[in-house]
Design a protein around this motif. Structure first.
Motif, mmCIF file in Angstrom:
data_model
loop_
_atom_site.group_PDB
_atom_site.id
_atom_site.type_symbol
_atom_site.label_atom_id
_atom_site.label_comp_id
_atom_site.label_asym_id
_atom_site.label_seq_id
_atom_site.Cartn_x
_atom_site.Cartn_y
_atom_site.Cartn_z
ATOM 1 N N GLU A 84 -89.157 3.610 -10.273
ATOM 2 C CA GLU A 84 -90.644 3.428 -9.925
ATOM 3 C C GLU A 84 -91.362 3.491 -11.157
ATOM 4 O OE1 GLU A 84 -92.460 3.235 -7.437
ATOM 5 O OE2 GLU A 84 -90.398 3.237 -6.342
ATOM 6 N N SER A 134 -81.591 -1.927 -7.580
ATOM 7 C CA SER A 134 -82.006 -0.700 -7.911
ATOM 8 C C SER A 134 -81.475 0.602 -7.230
ATOM 9 C CB SER A 134 -83.737 -0.685 -7.569
ATOM 10 O OG SER A 134 -83.922 -0.826 -6.235
ATOM 11 N N LYS A 192 -90.420 -0.243 -12.942
ATOM 12 C CA LYS A 192 -90.482 -1.144 -12.126
ATOM 13 C C LYS A 192 -89.313 -1.982 -12.006
ATOM 14 C CE LYS A 192 -94.755 -0.465 -11.105
ATOM 15 N NZ LYS A 192 -95.009 0.679 -10.125
ATOM 16 N N THR A 193 -88.245 -1.356 -11.698
ATOM 17 C CA THR A 193 -86.860 -2.161 -11.567
ATOM 18 C C THR A 193 -86.881 -3.018 -10.661
ATOM 19 O OG1 THR A 193 -85.869 -0.026 -12.779
ATOM 20 C CG2 THR A 193 -84.341 -1.530 -11.817
ATOM 21 N N SER A 194 -86.212 -4.015 -10.808
ATOM 22 C CA SER A 194 -86.098 -5.352 -9.658
ATOM 23 C C SER A 194 -85.025 -4.659 -8.684
ATOM 24 C CB SER A 194 -85.275 -6.391 -10.314
ATOM 25 O OG SER A 194 -85.158 -7.309 -9.284
ATOM 26 N N SER A 195 -85.809 -5.042 -7.432
ATOM 27 C CA SER A 195 -84.748 -4.559 -6.116
ATOM 28 C C SER A 195 -84.055 -5.732 -5.717
ATOM 29 C CB SER A 195 -85.933 -4.025 -5.029
ATOM 30 O OG SER A 195 -86.167 -2.534 -5.452
#
Length: 88
Positions: A31, A42, A34-37
Motif C-alpha cells: 500500500e 503484489s 504502490k506495488t503493481s498488482s
C-alpha cells in the motif's frame, strides 16, 4: 528436557506470530509503495517474501526467548514448594 520442549514451543509460536506480522508488513509495503498488482505480483511479493522472512525471524526469536526463560529456572515456577508454617 523442559528446555528443549519450551524451545520447540517458542519456535512454533514465534513462527506463527512472525508469519502474521510478515503478512501485515507486506500488505503495508504494497500500500505504501504502490506495488503493481499486474498478474498477482503484489500478492506473490507478500506471501513469498514477507511471510517466510517473518516466520523465520519470529521462529528464531521465539525459540531463543523461550529457551532463555527455560534456562533460568527462577523465571518459571512449575512446581512450588509448600509454605512451611512456624510452630509456636
Amino acid at each position: 528436557m523442559k528446555i528443549a520442549l519450551l524451545v520447540v514451543l517458542g519456535l512454533v509460536l514465534g513462527a506463527l506470530g512472525g508469519a502474521a506480522l510478515g503478512i501485515g508488513a507486506g500488505l503495508a509495503w504494497v500500500e505504501i509503495f504502490k506495488t503493481s498488482s499486474f498478474e498477482g505480483y503484489s500478492g506473490m511479493l507478500v506471501f513469498f517474501t514477507f511471510m517466510p522472512v517473518g516466520a523465520v525471524i519470529g521462529g528464531l526469536g521465539g525459540a531463543i526467548l523461550f529457551g532463555l526463560l527455560a534456562f533460568r529456572d527462577s523465571a518459571i515456577a512449575i512446581e512450588r514448594e509448600p509454605i512451611r508454617r512456624r510452630e509456636p
